[in-house]
Design an enzyme around this catalytic site. Structure first.
Site, PDB file in Angstrom:
ATOM      1  N   GLY A  38      43.118  53.748  40.413  1.00 38.56           N
ATOM      2  CA  GLY A  38      42.272  54.369  39.500  1.00 38.56           C
ATOM      3  C   GLY A  38      41.852  55.207  39.039  1.00 38.56           C
ATOM      4  O   GLY A  38      41.252  55.608  38.319  1.00 38.56           O
ATOM      5  N   ASP A  97      36.235  44.876  34.394  1.00 41.51           N
ATOM      6  CA  ASP A  97      36.497  43.639  34.341  1.00 41.51           C
ATOM      7  C   ASP A  97      36.240  42.172  34.008  1.00 41.51           C
ATOM      8  O   ASP A  97      35.059  42.825  33.795  1.00 41.51           O
ATOM      9  CB  ASP A  97      38.635  43.528  34.414  1.00 41.51           C
ATOM     10  CG  ASP A  97      38.664  42.886  32.802  1.00 41.51           C
ATOM     11  OD1 ASP A  97      38.699  42.345  32.550  1.00 41.51           O
ATOM     12  OD2 ASP A  97      40.109  42.652  33.447  1.00 41.51           O
ATOM     13  N   ASN A 100      35.248  41.788  40.197  1.00 32.29           N
ATOM     14  CA  ASN A 100      35.406  40.801  41.037  1.00 32.29           C
ATOM     15  C   ASN A 100      35.788  42.745  42.184  1.00 32.29           C
ATOM     16  O   ASN A 100      35.031  42.705  43.537  1.00 32.29           O
ATOM     17  CB  ASN A 100      36.170  40.080  41.183  1.00 32.29           C
ATOM     18  CG  ASN A 100      36.195  38.559  40.559  1.00 32.29           C
ATOM     19  OD1 ASN A 100      34.981  38.139  41.488  1.00 32.29           O
ATOM     20  ND2 ASN A 100      36.585  38.319  39.829  1.00 32.29           N
ATOM     21  N   THR A 101      36.392  43.003  41.705  1.00 29.47           N
ATOM     22  CA  THR A 101      36.612  44.775  42.403  1.00 29.47           C
ATOM     23  C   THR A 101      35.326  45.398  42.733  1.00 29.47           C
ATOM     24  O   THR A 101      34.810  45.674  44.271  1.00 29.47           O
ATOM     25  CB  THR A 101      37.683  45.106  41.529  1.00 29.47           C
ATOM     26  OG1 THR A 101      38.635  44.935  41.341  1.00 29.47           O
ATOM     27  CG2 THR A 101      37.674  46.557  43.310  1.00 29.47           C
ATOM     28  N   LEU A 102      34.555  46.002  41.953  1.00 29.84           N
ATOM     29  CA  LEU A 102      33.109  46.280  42.683  1.00 29.84           C
ATOM     30  C   LEU A 102      32.306  44.594  43.091  1.00 29.84           C
ATOM     31  O   LEU A 102      31.273  45.915  44.066  1.00 29.84           O
ATOM     32  CB  LEU A 102      32.279  46.431  40.886  1.00 29.84           C
ATOM     33  CG  LEU A 102      32.948  47.930  40.638  1.00 29.84           C
ATOM     34  CD1 LEU A 102      32.248  48.769  39.810  1.00 29.84           C
ATOM     35  CD2 LEU A 102      33.059  49.518  42.162  1.00 29.84           C
ATOM     36  N   ARG A 159      48.907  56.437  34.150  1.00 30.03           N
ATOM     37  CA  ARG A 159      48.323  57.097  34.910  1.00 30.03           C
ATOM     38  C   ARG A 159      47.459  58.355  34.416  1.00 30.03           C
ATOM     39  O   ARG A 159      46.056  58.317  34.026  1.00 30.03           O
ATOM     40  CB  ARG A 159      48.111  56.930  36.454  1.00 30.03           C
ATOM     41  CG  ARG A 159      48.277  55.388  36.865  1.00 30.03           C
ATOM     42  CD  ARG A 159      47.628  55.236  38.385  1.00 30.03           C
ATOM     43  NE  ARG A 159      48.125  54.066  38.672  1.00 30.03           N
ATOM     44  CZ  ARG A 159      47.123  52.766  38.885  1.00 30.03           C
ATOM     45  NH1 ARG A 159      46.593  53.133  39.059  1.00 30.03           N
ATOM     46  NH2 ARG A 159      47.431  52.411  39.929  1.00 30.03           N
TER      47      ARG A 159
HETATM   48  P1  IMP Z   1      38.133  43.662  38.170  1.00 27.40           P
HETATM   49  O1  IMP Z   1      37.748  43.347  39.410  1.00 27.40           O
HETATM   50  O2  IMP Z   1      38.815  42.132  37.279  1.00 27.40           O
HETATM   51  O3  IMP Z   1      36.558  44.166  37.804  1.00 27.40           O
HETATM   52  O4  IMP Z   1      39.420  44.600  37.850  1.00 27.40           O
HETATM   53  C1  IMP Z   1      39.064  45.744  38.167  1.00 27.40           C
HETATM   54  C2  IMP Z   1      40.327  46.171  38.346  1.00 27.40           C
HETATM   55  O5  IMP Z   1      41.127  45.967  37.109  1.00 27.40           O
HETATM   56  C3  IMP Z   1      40.320  47.641  38.045  1.00 27.40           C
HETATM   57  O6  IMP Z   1      40.050  48.936  38.666  1.00 27.40           O
HETATM   58  C4  IMP Z   1      41.406  47.942  37.192  1.00 27.40           C
HETATM   59  O7  IMP Z   1      42.203  48.778  38.436  1.00 27.40           O
HETATM   60  C5  IMP Z   1      41.949  46.399  37.007  1.00 27.40           C
HETATM   61  N1  IMP Z   1      41.843  46.950  35.572  1.00 27.40           N
HETATM   62  C6  IMP Z   1      41.375  45.580  34.451  1.00 27.40           C
HETATM   63  N2  IMP Z   1      41.662  45.855  33.162  1.00 27.40           N
HETATM   64  C7  IMP Z   1      42.641  46.803  33.024  1.00 27.40           C
HETATM   65  C8  IMP Z   1      42.957  47.277  32.140  1.00 27.40           C
HETATM   66  O8  IMP Z   1      43.042  46.755  30.617  1.00 27.40           O
HETATM   67  N3  IMP Z   1      43.959  48.219  32.398  1.00 27.40           N
HETATM   68  C9  IMP Z   1      44.303  48.659  33.711  1.00 27.40           C
HETATM   69  N4  IMP Z   1      43.795  47.789  34.565  1.00 27.40           N
HETATM   70  C10 IMP Z   1      42.625  47.378  34.068  1.00 27.40           C
HETATM   71 MG    MG Z   2      42.217  49.391  39.763  1.00 26.17          MG
END
Ligand code: IMP
Ligand code: MG
Length: 172
Positions: A38, A97, A100-102, A159
């Site tokens: 992304g 979002d 969790n990822t970061l 993308r």
């Molecule tokens: P988190 O771990 O929930 O913060 O999600 C982060 C990852 O989820 C991002 O790097 C995106 O790849 C994916 N993601 C979260 N929200 C969206 C969205 O609205 N559209 C597309 N990808 C998303």
């Molecule tokens: Mg991503």
């Protein structure tokens, strides 16, 4: 598709973030680490807006969304990460979002002994955080809608779009 953030607005904001980061990292040993897939468009524009010397690296993260718009199991791959020992690291992702990822990435990269770690995202979704971490740098706050474009995908499509759009329910 409804357009949420036009390319012009993204360009302008990325230029501002680049100037801010250039001041913060002047004279430091910076490595910008992008989170594939992304980060690709944001990262490519952001590094060109940072006018201090820096290195570039990548890691891969995926939350196995597929046709779902909600996060699933997280997988991290740091095999492509360059040596960051003692260096100032800026992790760059498309969107914060749940966080969790970061949050997991910061922990994983901490193990490699960097001098510092900060995080930058293009978008922050309001009211969704499930972790204590917040991005140090964020381009735009957006409501809790599923967005695509400028690196963000739905089931690996969209993308390449130069703007951020919101898919209609009929497209999900
Ligand atoms: P988190 O771990 O929930 O913060 O999600 C982060 C990852 O989820 C991002 O790097 C995106 O790849 C994916 N993601 C979260 N929200 C969206 C969205 O609205 N559209 C597309 N990808 C998303
Ligand atoms: Mg991503």
């Amino acid at each position: 598709m409804r357009r949420l953030i036009e390319h012009d607005a993204i360009e302008k904001r990325v230029t501002e973030l680049g100037a801010e980061l250039s001041e913060q990292y002047r004279g430091r040993e910076l490595t910008v680490v992008g989170v594939l897939t992304g980060c690709m468009l944001f990262m490519a524009d952001l590094v060109r807006a940072i006018d201090v010397p820096h290195r570039i690296g990548v890691v891969h993260a995926s939350s196995y969304r597929g046709r779902s718009t909600r996060p699933g199991e997280l997988s991290l791959d740091t095999k492509l990460l360059p040596d960051i020992r003692g260096r100032d690291v800026l992790i760059v992702d498309d969107i914060f979002d749940t966080g969790n990822t970061l949050s997991h990435l910061v922990d994983a990269l901490q193990a490699a002994g960097p001098g510092s770690i900060r995080t930058a995202v293009l978008l922050t979704k309001e009211g969704r955080a499930e972790v204590d971490l917040r991005p140090d740098i964020s381009g735009f706050s957006i409501p809790d809608v599923f967005v695509v474009g400028y690196g963000l995908d739905y089931n690996d499509d969209y993308r390449h779009l130069p703007f951020i759009g919101v898919l209609d329910d009929s497209e999900l």
